[in-house]
Design an enzyme around this catalytic site. Structure first.
Site, PDB file in Angstrom:
ATOM      1  N   PRO A   2      17.932  29.518   8.518  1.00  0.00           N
ATOM      2  CA  PRO A   2      19.293  29.796   8.053  1.00  0.00           C
ATOM      3  C   PRO A   2      20.172  30.481   9.113  1.00  0.00           C
ATOM      4  O   PRO A   2      19.834  31.535   9.621  1.00  0.00           O
ATOM      5  CB  PRO A   2      19.078  30.717   6.857  1.00  0.00           C
ATOM      6  CG  PRO A   2      17.696  30.440   6.405  1.00  0.00           C
ATOM      7  CD  PRO A   2      16.930  30.106   7.644  1.00  0.00           C
ATOM      8  N   GLU A   3      21.263  29.825   9.427  1.00  0.00           N
ATOM      9  CA  GLU A   3      22.309  30.411  10.255  1.00  0.00           C
ATOM     10  C   GLU A   3      23.537  30.527   9.357  1.00  0.00           C
ATOM     11  O   GLU A   3      23.422  30.368   8.148  1.00  0.00           O
ATOM     12  CB  GLU A   3      22.577  29.522  11.476  1.00  0.00           C
ATOM     13  CG  GLU A   3      21.332  29.305  12.331  1.00  0.00           C
ATOM     14  CD  GLU A   3      21.573  28.389  13.528  1.00  0.00           C
ATOM     15  OE1 GLU A   3      22.715  28.330  14.017  1.00  0.00           O
ATOM     16  OE2 GLU A   3      20.620  27.729  13.957  1.00  0.00           O
ATOM     17  N   LYS A  61      24.361  36.337   9.237  1.00  0.00           N
ATOM     18  CA  LYS A  61      23.321  35.544   8.579  1.00  0.00           C
ATOM     19  C   LYS A  61      22.705  36.267   7.394  1.00  0.00           C
ATOM     20  O   LYS A  61      21.552  36.040   7.055  1.00  0.00           O
ATOM     21  CB  LYS A  61      22.219  35.191   9.592  1.00  0.00           C
ATOM     22  CG  LYS A  61      22.726  34.452  10.821  1.00  0.00           C
ATOM     23  CD  LYS A  61      21.622  34.209  11.814  1.00  0.00           C
ATOM     24  CE  LYS A  61      22.179  33.781  13.163  1.00  0.00           C
ATOM     25  NZ  LYS A  61      21.142  33.664  14.189  1.00  0.00           N
ATOM     26  N   ARG A 267      13.946  29.759  24.074  1.00  0.00           N
ATOM     27  CA  ARG A 267      14.313  28.865  22.966  1.00  0.00           C
ATOM     28  C   ARG A 267      14.794  27.538  23.517  1.00  0.00           C
ATOM     29  O   ARG A 267      15.392  27.478  24.588  1.00  0.00           O
ATOM     30  CB  ARG A 267      15.449  29.433  22.126  1.00  0.00           C
ATOM     31  CG  ARG A 267      15.727  30.898  22.317  1.00  0.00           C
ATOM     32  CD  ARG A 267      14.958  31.674  21.322  1.00  0.00           C
ATOM     33  NE  ARG A 267      15.528  31.457  20.022  1.00  0.00           N
ATOM     34  CZ  ARG A 267      16.430  32.254  19.496  1.00  0.00           C
ATOM     35  NH1 ARG A 267      16.860  33.279  20.157  1.00  0.00           N
ATOM     36  NH2 ARG A 267      16.888  32.015  18.295  1.00  0.00           N
TER      37      ARG A 267
END
Length: 279
Positions: A2-3, A61, A267
């Site tokens: 979730p962003e 968030k 990332r």
DNA sequence: ATTAATGTTCAGAA
DNA sequence: TTTCTGAACATTAA
């Protein structure tokens, strides 16, 4: 994961609890490590049970449930947390439940497969204190172009890495950083202090476009299927990704170069070398 | 069977 | 001050 768009979708999914009174709280122990420890649970019973919800907000968030007594319940889903009003994906990772009296919604659940997320109760004063220390920057949907430039421009980090820094700007994660930079035609490895005023303007504009569109589609449900809205339905924005997780596939914008994958700050970053030139 | 990879945040180090 | 690294966690793919 979730962003901002996914969390905004969760927020909208539980909006109907506004006006309802919390009638109970339940901690569900599904793994060895509970999402809350008992002092926190006592605090919930003391300051949340019996009180009405007056608003449901979002802070980067996090979903923030505002109570009438100047306390707030903060859901922070991190990787795999979900805020649900019905039908969890599996029974086994339910962590927490809030019961409501006399409203359209009887329960709000917190489900979290990996258990990295949290549910906390904080007073308005504590939250103001945290924000005052700069724990979270301005929300990506409310930040102004001038503010964005001012907060990021002096850093030496790559723009992709800086966009993920929640103290600078809140709400953007790995997926949306890639999509935003692609639409803005900015190479992810460009250093913040090398961007021009026109780049910052475009970045702000594209950030808005990408986030708003993703909210319209209720966020992205990736291949692992973890993210769901409050009704346990998949989002739809994954069908509109232009670079994220598309390494090796032709760029949908130029149709000429394959999407590249690099690693920044441990990332994955995805971008098109043609649409997003260095310098 | 083991190992790597996933991505967000925080503590602690550089 | 700013930036970087590793840990927390659970699950899946290799």
């Amino acid at each position: 994961m979730p962003e901002l768009p996914e969390v905004e979708t969760m927020r909208r999914g539980i909006l109907k609890i506004v006006g309802s009174r919390i009638s109970g709280i339940a901690l569900i122990r599904c793994t060895r490590r509970p999402i809350l420890v008992s002092p926190a649970l006592r605090r919930f019973r003391e300051h949340a049970v019996g009180h009405k919800v007056i608003a449901v907000d979002r802070l980067g968030k996090r979903v923030v449930v505002r109570l009438e007594n100047r306390y707030r319940i903060i859901f922070e889903p991190r990787m795999t947390g979900l805020v649900l009003v019905a039908d969890p994906p599996t029974e086994c990772h339910l962590r927490f439940r809030i019961d409501f009296a006399g409203g359209k919604i009887a329960h709000v659940w917190y489900w979290d497969r990996r258990g990295l997320g949290s549910v906390r109760l904080v007073s308005d004063a504590e939250l103001a204190d945290q924000l005052g220390r700069g724990a979270l920057g301005p929300d990506a949907l409310s930040i102004t172009p001038a503010e964005l430039q001012e907060r990021l421009r002096s850093g030496k980090r790559a723009i992709k890495v800086a966009l993920l820094d929640q103290r600078k700007i809140a709400g953007i994660g790995n997926l949306y950083a890639a999509e935003i930079l692609h639409l803005a035609r900015i190479h992810p490895q460009r250093r913040c202090n090398r961007l021009r005023a026109s780049d910052w303007e475009r970045l702000h504009d594209c950030m808005h476009q990408v986030l708003q569109k993703a909210i319209r589609f209720e966020g992205s449900t990736l291949a692992d299927g973890t993210y769901r809205n409050a009704l346990n339905q998949a989002g739809g924005f994954q069908n509109h990704h232009r670079v994220y997780d598309r390494a090796g596939e032709l760029c949908l914008t130029c149709g000429e170069k394959p999407i590249e994958r690099i690693v920044q700050a441990q990332r994955s970053t995805f971008f098109c070398g043609k649409c997003q030139p260095r310098r």
